[in-house]
Design a protein around this motif. Structure first.
Motif, short mmCIF file in Angstrom:
data_model
loop_
_atom_site.label_atom_id
_atom_site.label_comp_id
_atom_site.label_asym_id
_atom_site.label_seq_id
_atom_site.Cartn_x
_atom_site.Cartn_y
_atom_site.Cartn_z
N GLY A 13 0.80 -1.22 0.00
CA GLY A 13 0.00 0.00 0.00
C GLY A 13 0.83 1.27 0.00
N SER A 14 2.12 1.16 0.28
CA SER A 14 2.98 2.36 0.31
C SER A 14 3.90 2.44 -0.91
N GLU A 15 3.70 1.56 -1.89
CA GLU A 15 4.58 1.52 -3.05
C GLU A 15 4.59 2.83 -3.82
N THR A 16 3.43 3.44 -3.98
CA THR A 16 3.33 4.68 -4.77
C THR A 16 4.21 5.78 -4.20
N GLU A 17 4.31 5.85 -2.88
CA GLU A 17 5.15 6.87 -2.25
C GLU A 17 6.61 6.72 -2.67
N ARG A 18 7.05 5.48 -2.91
CA ARG A 18 8.44 5.22 -3.29
C ARG A 18 8.76 5.61 -4.72
N LEU A 19 7.74 5.77 -5.53
CA LEU A 19 7.98 6.09 -6.94
C LEU A 19 8.43 7.53 -7.13
N GLY A 20 8.15 8.39 -6.16
CA GLY A 20 8.58 9.77 -6.26
C GLY A 20 7.82 10.59 -7.28
N ILE A 21 6.62 10.17 -7.60
CA ILE A 21 5.83 10.89 -8.62
C ILE A 21 5.53 12.31 -8.16
N ASP A 22 5.13 12.47 -6.90
CA ASP A 22 4.81 13.81 -6.40
C ASP A 22 6.04 14.72 -6.43
N ASP A 23 7.20 14.19 -6.03
CA ASP A 23 8.43 14.99 -6.06
C ASP A 23 8.80 15.37 -7.48
N GLY A 24 8.70 14.41 -8.39
CA GLY A 24 9.03 14.67 -9.79
C GLY A 24 8.11 15.69 -10.42
N LEU A 25 6.82 15.61 -10.09
CA LEU A 25 5.85 16.57 -10.61
C LEU A 25 6.11 17.96 -10.04
N ALA A 26 6.40 18.02 -8.75
CA ALA A 26 6.71 19.32 -8.13
C ALA A 26 7.95 19.93 -8.76
N GLU A 27 8.96 19.11 -9.03
CA GLU A 27 10.18 19.61 -9.66
C GLU A 27 9.90 20.10 -11.07
N LEU A 28 9.10 19.37 -11.80
CA LEU A 28 8.75 19.75 -13.16
C LEU A 28 7.98 21.07 -13.17
N LEU A 29 7.03 21.20 -12.26
CA LEU A 29 6.24 22.43 -12.19
C LEU A 29 7.07 23.61 -11.71
N ALA A 30 7.99 23.38 -10.79
CA ALA A 30 8.85 24.44 -10.28
C ALA A 30 9.76 24.97 -11.39
N ALA A 31 10.15 24.12 -12.30
CA ALA A 31 11.04 24.54 -13.39
C ALA A 31 10.34 25.46 -14.38
N THR A 32 9.02 25.44 -14.40
CA THR A 32 8.30 26.27 -15.36
C THR A 32 7.82 27.60 -14.76
N THR A 33 7.89 27.77 -13.45
CA THR A 33 7.43 29.02 -12.85
C THR A 33 8.46 30.11 -13.07
#
Length: 163
Positions: free
Chosen positions: A118-138
Motif C-alpha cells: 500500500g505504500s509503493e506509490t510513495e516510493r515512486l517519487g511521482i509527487d516529487d518529480g511533478l513538483a520539480e517539473l512544475l517548479a522549473a516552469t514558474t
C-alpha cells in the motif's frame, strides 16, 4: 536512497514428476521499483535469464494459486516439504520451477518491511518529480504565455465559407 533486498537460492527446474535439475537463482527487490520482483536464473549459458513480475503475485502465490498467462504461482508440498511452484511461459519456452517456501517467504518478509503493501506509490517519487517539473516552469514569463496560448486554433475560429 534506495534499498535492494537480495537472496541467492537454489531452485529446481522440474523436467518431469520424477526428474528435476538444480538452478541457481537470485531474487532481487529494489525499493525504487516497488511493485516488482526480479528473478535471475543462472542456467550455465553466457547470459543469465531474467524475469520480472508483480511482487503481489509472489506474495499471494505463497498462500494460494494465482496468476495467469506468462506467470502462475502456487504453493504445494513435495516429499513433505513446503514449496512454491512457478510456471513461467515465454516465446522461448516454458519452465516449471520449484522454490523452497521457507526461503521465499523469508525474503518476501524482508521486502514487505522495506516497502509495506500500500505504500509503493510513495516510493515512486511521482509527487516529487511533478513538483520539480512544475517548479522549473514558474517564473519563465514569456515562455509561460507561449505555453498557455493555443498554437492550433480550433475549427470554430475559422470563418465559414459561404456565410
Amino acid at each position: 536512497m534506495h534499498t535492494v533486498v537480495e537472496r541467492e537460492l537454489e531452485l529446481k527446474l522440474v523436467l518431469s514428476p520424477e526428474r528435476s535439475i538444480p538452478v541457481p537463482a537470485r531474487l532481487t527487490y529494489r525499493t525504487d521499483d516497488p511493485y516488482a520482483v526480479h528473478i535471475t536464473f543462472h542456467i550455465g549459458s553466457d547470459t543469465p535469464v531474467h524475469w520480472t513480475f508483480a511482487r503481489e503475485l509472489l506474495v499471494e502465490g505463497v498462500f494460494r494459486p494465482c496468476g495467469h498467462g506468462d506467470v502462475r504461482i502456487w504453493p504445494t508440498k513435495v516429499e513433505g516439504r513446503s514449496v512454491v511452484l512457478m510456471a513461467l511461459s515465454s516465446p522461448d519456452g516454458d519452465a516449471l520451477l520449484e522454490a523452497p517456501a521457507v526461503q521465499v517467504s523469508a525474503w518476501l518478509e524482508r521486502t514487505l518491511r522495506a516497502v509495506p503493501p500500500g505504500s509503493e506509490t510513495e516510493r515512486l517519487g511521482i509527487d516529487d518529480g511533478l513538483a520539480e517539473l512544475l517548479a522549473a516552469t514558474t517564473g519563465r514569463g514569456r515562455a509561460d504565455e507561449l505555453w498557455l496560448r493555443d498554437p492550433w486554433p480550433c475549427d470554430e475560429s475559422r470563418p465559414e465559407e459561404g456565410v
